[in-house]
Every structure is written in C-alpha cells, then in structure tokens.
Design a protein around this motif. Structure first.
Motif, mmCIF file in Angstrom:
data_model
loop_
_atom_site.group_PDB
_atom_site.id
_atom_site.type_symbol
_atom_site.label_atom_id
_atom_site.label_comp_id
_atom_site.label_asym_id
_atom_site.label_seq_id
_atom_site.Cartn_x
_atom_site.Cartn_y
_atom_site.Cartn_z
ATOM 1 N N LEU A 189 83.151 69.577 39.184
ATOM 2 C CA LEU A 189 81.996 69.699 39.480
ATOM 3 C C LEU A 189 81.846 68.291 40.903
ATOM 4 O O LEU A 189 81.723 68.166 41.997
ATOM 5 C CB LEU A 189 80.818 69.715 39.143
ATOM 6 C CG LEU A 189 79.245 70.284 40.037
ATOM 7 C CD1 LEU A 189 79.840 71.317 41.361
ATOM 8 C CD2 LEU A 189 78.457 70.544 39.361
ATOM 9 N N LYS A 190 82.034 66.991 40.756
ATOM 10 C CA LYS A 190 81.822 65.477 41.054
ATOM 11 C C LYS A 190 82.877 66.184 41.771
ATOM 12 O O LYS A 190 82.692 65.237 42.861
ATOM 13 C CB LYS A 190 81.991 64.356 39.970
ATOM 14 C CG LYS A 190 81.664 63.003 40.140
ATOM 15 C CD LYS A 190 82.459 61.817 39.863
ATOM 16 C CE LYS A 190 80.917 61.795 38.713
ATOM 17 N NZ LYS A 190 81.290 60.232 38.052
ATOM 18 N N HIS A 191 84.135 65.829 41.184
ATOM 19 C CA HIS A 191 85.695 66.037 42.060
ATOM 20 C C HIS A 191 85.542 66.907 43.158
ATOM 21 O O HIS A 191 85.414 66.660 44.483
ATOM 22 C CB HIS A 191 86.333 65.576 41.051
ATOM 23 C CG HIS A 191 86.893 65.605 40.418
ATOM 24 N ND1 HIS A 191 88.030 65.268 39.117
ATOM 25 C CD2 HIS A 191 86.437 63.441 40.180
ATOM 26 C CE1 HIS A 191 87.294 64.353 38.193
ATOM 27 N NE2 HIS A 191 86.503 63.077 38.628
ATOM 28 N N LYS A 192 85.007 68.480 42.940
ATOM 29 C CA LYS A 192 85.207 69.098 44.127
ATOM 30 C C LYS A 192 84.076 68.361 45.487
ATOM 31 O O LYS A 192 84.624 68.883 46.417
ATOM 32 C CB LYS A 192 84.620 70.696 43.264
ATOM 33 C CG LYS A 192 85.220 71.612 44.421
ATOM 34 C CD LYS A 192 83.750 73.564 43.839
ATOM 35 C CE LYS A 192 84.630 73.688 42.934
ATOM 36 N NZ LYS A 192 85.439 74.339 43.155
ATOM 37 N N THR A 193 82.927 68.383 45.402
ATOM 38 C CA THR A 193 82.054 67.678 45.669
ATOM 39 C C THR A 193 82.965 66.942 46.410
ATOM 40 O O THR A 193 82.400 66.497 47.614
ATOM 41 C CB THR A 193 80.800 68.013 44.981
ATOM 42 O OG1 THR A 193 80.281 68.258 43.870
ATOM 43 C CG2 THR A 193 80.025 66.992 46.012
ATOM 44 N N LEU A 194 83.498 65.745 46.044
ATOM 45 C CA LEU A 194 83.520 64.554 46.472
ATOM 46 C C LEU A 194 84.730 64.991 48.060
ATOM 47 O O LEU A 194 84.278 64.947 48.988
ATOM 48 C CB LEU A 194 84.261 63.532 45.406
ATOM 49 C CG LEU A 194 84.594 62.264 46.219
ATOM 50 C CD1 LEU A 194 83.841 61.400 47.200
ATOM 51 C CD2 LEU A 194 85.896 61.562 45.023
ATOM 52 N N LEU A 195 85.536 65.952 47.631
ATOM 53 C CA LEU A 195 86.629 66.268 47.944
ATOM 54 C C LEU A 195 86.323 67.143 49.278
ATOM 55 O O LEU A 195 86.068 66.904 50.465
ATOM 56 C CB LEU A 195 87.820 66.617 47.599
ATOM 57 C CG LEU A 195 88.813 66.240 46.283
ATOM 58 C CD1 LEU A 195 89.559 66.476 45.519
ATOM 59 C CD2 LEU A 195 88.962 65.092 47.030
ATOM 60 N N ALA A 196 85.279 68.008 49.325
ATOM 61 C CA ALA A 196 84.721 69.263 50.228
ATOM 62 C C ALA A 196 83.760 68.160 51.159
ATOM 63 O O ALA A 196 83.416 68.175 51.908
ATOM 64 C CB ALA A 196 83.797 69.992 49.177
ATOM 65 N N LEU A 197 82.384 66.842 50.189
ATOM 66 C CA LEU A 197 81.603 66.472 51.454
ATOM 67 C C LEU A 197 83.156 65.412 51.961
ATOM 68 O O LEU A 197 82.888 65.261 53.490
ATOM 69 C CB LEU A 197 81.410 65.800 50.780
ATOM 70 C CG LEU A 197 79.851 64.372 51.665
ATOM 71 C CD1 LEU A 197 79.153 65.342 51.860
ATOM 72 C CD2 LEU A 197 79.659 63.122 50.389
#
Length: 345
Positions: A189-197
């Motif tokens: 989730l942290k990695h997904k949120t970072l890339l999406a942002l």
C-alpha cells in the motif's frame, strides 16, 4: 546503499571498479554512463578513469594537481558567495568542484590574467581530450561564468563565454495502460500510494519524499509543493482516487512528520523508491529503461494528449521556461496519430 569504488588495472588499462550488492536502480544508472562494462572476473562494474568519474565516485584526484594557493583562496571565497546567495549545498559542491578543475588547469596563471581564449583552450585540451561529457562541460561553464562575475579585476568577458551544444534527447514515456498496470501490480500500500502520487501530481522524487502531511489540501484538491527545485513553491493536482489511497495509507501507517517515512520514522529514501519502481516495472512486463522521473514525464505527456494547455502543464510541473515544457509535444502520440502515413494511403 553501500558501495566501494577504486582504481584498478584491467586488461592493461586504468579503470574505476565499482563494487556493491545487487541493486537494480544502481545497475540501471551505471549502465547509462559512457564506457561502463560488467566484468565477471572482477565481479564488478568498471568505467574509464576520468576526472568526471573520479568526482562521481568520490575517488581522490591523485593524478591531478591542486589549484595554486590563490586558486584555493578564490574557491573558498566563491563558496561563501554562493552560500550568501542561498544556493543549496549540493549546487555549491558541484560548482566549486567544477571551478576547481578549471583553476587546476591554470594553476600557473594568475586568476586576473585568465581570459576567454583560455576557456576555449581548456575545453579542447582538457574536456574533449579526456572525453568528458557535454553535461560536465556545461557545469564547468556555469561555474566559470558565475565565478568571474564575482571577480573585480579580470580580463574575462563573461557574456562571451558560450555553453556547449547539448544533445537533444527525448524522455522515455509510459503509455496510460503501462502506467496503470505498473501501479495496479504494486501490492504494498505505501509503495502503491507513493507511485500513484508521483504520477498523478507530476512530482519529482525529491518533492514526494520531502512532502509533509500538511501539504495535502483536501478542500481545494491541491498539493502544495514547497521549496522545490530553484527554491520555488507551487500547487499541483490532487487526484480523487489518490486521495482515497492516501486515507487508507494514513489509517494504516500513521506517518508523523513526512508523508512517506521509513521503517523507523525517518524520511523515505529516493533509493528505496527507485527500487520499488523497478520491481513494479518488472511485474508489469515493462522492459524499457525507466526511472521515477519517467512517471513525471508521463503525467505531462498524458495531460497534453488530453488537450490540457501547455501553460497549465508548465505551472503544474514548476518549469521556469515554456521551452522546457515544449519537449512533451515531441513525445505526445496524439498529433502524430492524425498524420496519415503515405504507405497507408
């Protein structure tokens, strides 16, 4: 990331060997450097022994002399000048090291006697002769121009110092399908949120990892990017889907200071973020060379393809000049699709 670099003799040639544990991001970066090679026998990457590579890998310039006493004093004064103008420490280091290279070359000449012809000689006899890159030459040129603006007695005509002609390369860009597949296949989730942002807001990696919780404006659906490149603030877009991701991420991870924090509450590192991207790209079957900056390039290109005015894209990216933003017109596929290929007529 721990790595070690040292001078070796490989096949009767002086080279710089770089030793490190396997790291996808570092391998990709080394591959881009001129003359880099992998050696199975050395179990290391190795590169040409040039001044530029010595500076890059923090190897003492033992084969190069120091500047004159006057030159050393002038470099210290130059650093003080840059600090007074509030240049970042990384820029100060880059400029002072670049100036040092120039003043080493003219260590037997008084600074007041150096002129424009000397810059041309330096470029030919040092930069070109040692196969140093155009970007490094440009760094030295910037340092020389700025330095001689601070000198009272000089024969140098600063406005007549010309920069090298840079190669006009186009950025790698992902298609929308590739971008969404890459983000969807990021399970953490942290990695997904970072890339999406990074993608949805067109952020530089430094801007993403420096971001604080208070920089997210949920009411106006904007992100306040503070003290970005060139010490400039700006606002950029906040995606509604990314806001939902951020809410879920915040509820689980509960960051205290920075929006993205490491395992022990420290600021998240760019190296970790690059590693996350490479792993997700591999899962998504993306074989082209990409970096986190590719997501920023893709954001701008997709906005352009959706019909967003270049002036707005320039503001969202924080570009000082519209010329920088214009590069995306060359990688956008929309205008090219409207051209009928004569072979298909």
């Amino acid at each position: 990331m721990k790595w070690e670099a040292k001078i070796i003799t490989h096949k009767k040639e002086k080279r710089i060997a770089v030793y490190f544990e396997k790291d996808i991001d570092l391998i990709a970066r080394i591959k881009k450097l001129d003359g880099s090679r992998w050696s199975q026998s050395l179990v290391a990457w190795h590169l040409p022994d040039t001044e530029e590579n010595r500076v890059r890998f923090k190897i003492p310039l033992v084969s190069y002399s120091l500047p004159s006493t006057e030159g050393i004093e002038q470099i210290e004064k130059f650093k003080q000048f840059l600090r007074s103008k509030r240049y970042s420490e990384s820029t100060i280091t880059t400029y002072s090291e670049a100036l040092k290279s120039f003043l080493v070359f003219y260590r037997d000449k008084a600074v007041a006697d150096i002129n424009n012809e000397d810059v041309i000689i330096y470029n030919n006899e040092h930069i070109l002769k040692n196969n140093l890159s155009a970007s490094y030459q440009n760094q030295v040129t910037n340092a020389i121009k700025l330095f001689f603006q601070t000198i009272r007695e000089t024969k140098m005509m600063v406005d007549k110092i010309h920069r090298p002609k840079n190669a006009k390369t186009l950025p790698n860009v992902l298609s929308k399908e590739e971008t969404f597949r890459l983000i969807d296949l990021t399970t953490n989730l942290k990695h997904k949120t970072l890339l999406a942002l990074i993608y949805s807001s067109g952020l530089r990696i430094s801007e993403a990892i420096n971001m604080k919780i208070t920089d997210i404006d949920r009411q106006r659906m904007l992100i306040h990017v503070k003290n970005a490149k060139g010490k400039k603030d700006r606002y950029t877009l906040l995606s509604t889907k990314v806001l939902e991701l951020l809410k879920e991420y915040y509820a689980i991870y509960k960051p205290k200071t920075f929006l993205f924090e490491g395992q022990y509450g420290e600021q998240y590192s760019s190296r970790s973020a690059q590693s996350v991207l490479q792993q997700s790209a591999k899962k998504a079957g993306i074989t082209k060379q990409i970096s986190l900056h590719t997501l920023r390039h893709s954001f701008a290109t997709h906005l352009l393809e959706n019909g967003t005015d270049l002036r707005y894209i320039q503001d969202l990216l924080g570009h000082s000049s519209p010329k920088t933003t214009m590069i995306y017109t060359h990688v956008s596929s929309t205008s090219l699709k409207n051209i009928i290929n004569p072979f298909d007529m």
